[in-house]
Scaffold this motif. Sequence first.
Motif, PDB file in Angstrom:
ATOM      1  N   GLY A 104      86.964   5.657 -25.870  1.00  0.00           N
ATOM      2  CA  GLY A 104      87.476   6.629 -24.915  1.00  0.00           C
ATOM      3  C   GLY A 104      87.654   7.993 -25.555  1.00  0.00           C
ATOM      4  O   GLY A 104      87.520   8.160 -26.763  1.00  0.00           O
ATOM      5  N   THR A 152      91.805   1.974 -23.026  1.00  0.00           N
ATOM      6  CA  THR A 152      91.387   3.184 -23.728  1.00  0.00           C
ATOM      7  C   THR A 152      91.323   4.322 -22.713  1.00  0.00           C
ATOM      8  O   THR A 152      90.802   4.148 -21.611  1.00  0.00           O
ATOM      9  N   GLN A 153      91.873   5.465 -23.082  1.00  0.00           N
ATOM     10  CA  GLN A 153      91.970   6.594 -22.169  1.00  0.00           C
ATOM     11  C   GLN A 153      90.645   7.343 -22.095  1.00  0.00           C
ATOM     12  O   GLN A 153      90.053   7.683 -23.134  1.00  0.00           O
ATOM     13  N   VAL A 154      90.222   7.608 -20.882  1.00  0.00           N
ATOM     14  CA  VAL A 154      89.060   8.463 -20.623  1.00  0.00           C
ATOM     15  C   VAL A 154      89.541   9.644 -19.796  1.00  0.00           C
ATOM     16  O   VAL A 154      90.132   9.447 -18.727  1.00  0.00           O
ATOM     17  N   ARG A 191      89.703   0.092 -14.326  1.00  0.00           N
ATOM     18  CA  ARG A 191      90.348   1.343 -14.706  1.00  0.00           C
ATOM     19  C   ARG A 191      91.573   1.579 -13.843  1.00  0.00           C
ATOM     20  O   ARG A 191      91.665   1.105 -12.718  1.00  0.00           O
ATOM     21  N   LEU A 218      82.021   3.014 -23.888  1.00  0.00           N
ATOM     22  CA  LEU A 218      83.176   2.198 -24.248  1.00  0.00           C
ATOM     23  C   LEU A 218      82.706   0.868 -24.828  1.00  0.00           C
ATOM     24  O   LEU A 218      81.700   0.316 -24.392  1.00  0.00           O
ATOM     25  N   THR A 254      88.631   9.945 -14.578  1.00  0.00           N
ATOM     26  CA  THR A 254      89.753   9.959 -15.524  1.00  0.00           C
ATOM     27  C   THR A 254      90.702   8.799 -15.243  1.00  0.00           C
ATOM     28  O   THR A 254      91.181   8.630 -14.127  1.00  0.00           O
ATOM     29  N   TYR A 279      90.868   2.767 -19.155  1.00  0.00           N
ATOM     30  CA  TYR A 279      89.855   1.740 -18.912  1.00  0.00           C
ATOM     31  C   TYR A 279      90.218   0.478 -19.694  1.00  0.00           C
ATOM     32  O   TYR A 279      90.522   0.537 -20.898  1.00  0.00           O
TER      33      TYR A 279
END
Length: 128
Positions: free
Chosen positions: A9, A122-124, A38, A20, A91, A94
């Motif tokens: 991410g 994990t941040q996107v 997500r 990812l 955004t 995930y």
Amino acid sequence: QVQLVESGGGLVQAGGSLRLSCAHSGRTFSTYGMGWFRQAPGKERDFVAAINWSGSSTYYADSAKGRFTISRDNAKNTVYLQMNSLKPEDTAVYYCAVHRRQYYSGTVYSLTNMYDYWGQGTQVTVSS
């Protein structure tokens, strides 16, 4: 004990790409389907994509079709989500997850209750 560890991410501009990864341990990875979900702030956790245990079938949310690709490498116990043409609305945090049924031959992958182990996320973040 099953463990899932997501990575890949980050912050990307609109139109960019990210891949990812989700590394799996503690179960026979090659016999279970895998999914990506997500969750944006204040929203429910939504289905993004899934792949069956053999890799022969994939499933996508409408929002992901044509832009995201799920794949798996059973030799590396890893599932991937390639995300292209990213939009600000992608955004979210995930998460990857393991389907609860071994050698599952059905087509229900979009429900969170079909999965029994989840990664930490994990941040996107996609900037406009």
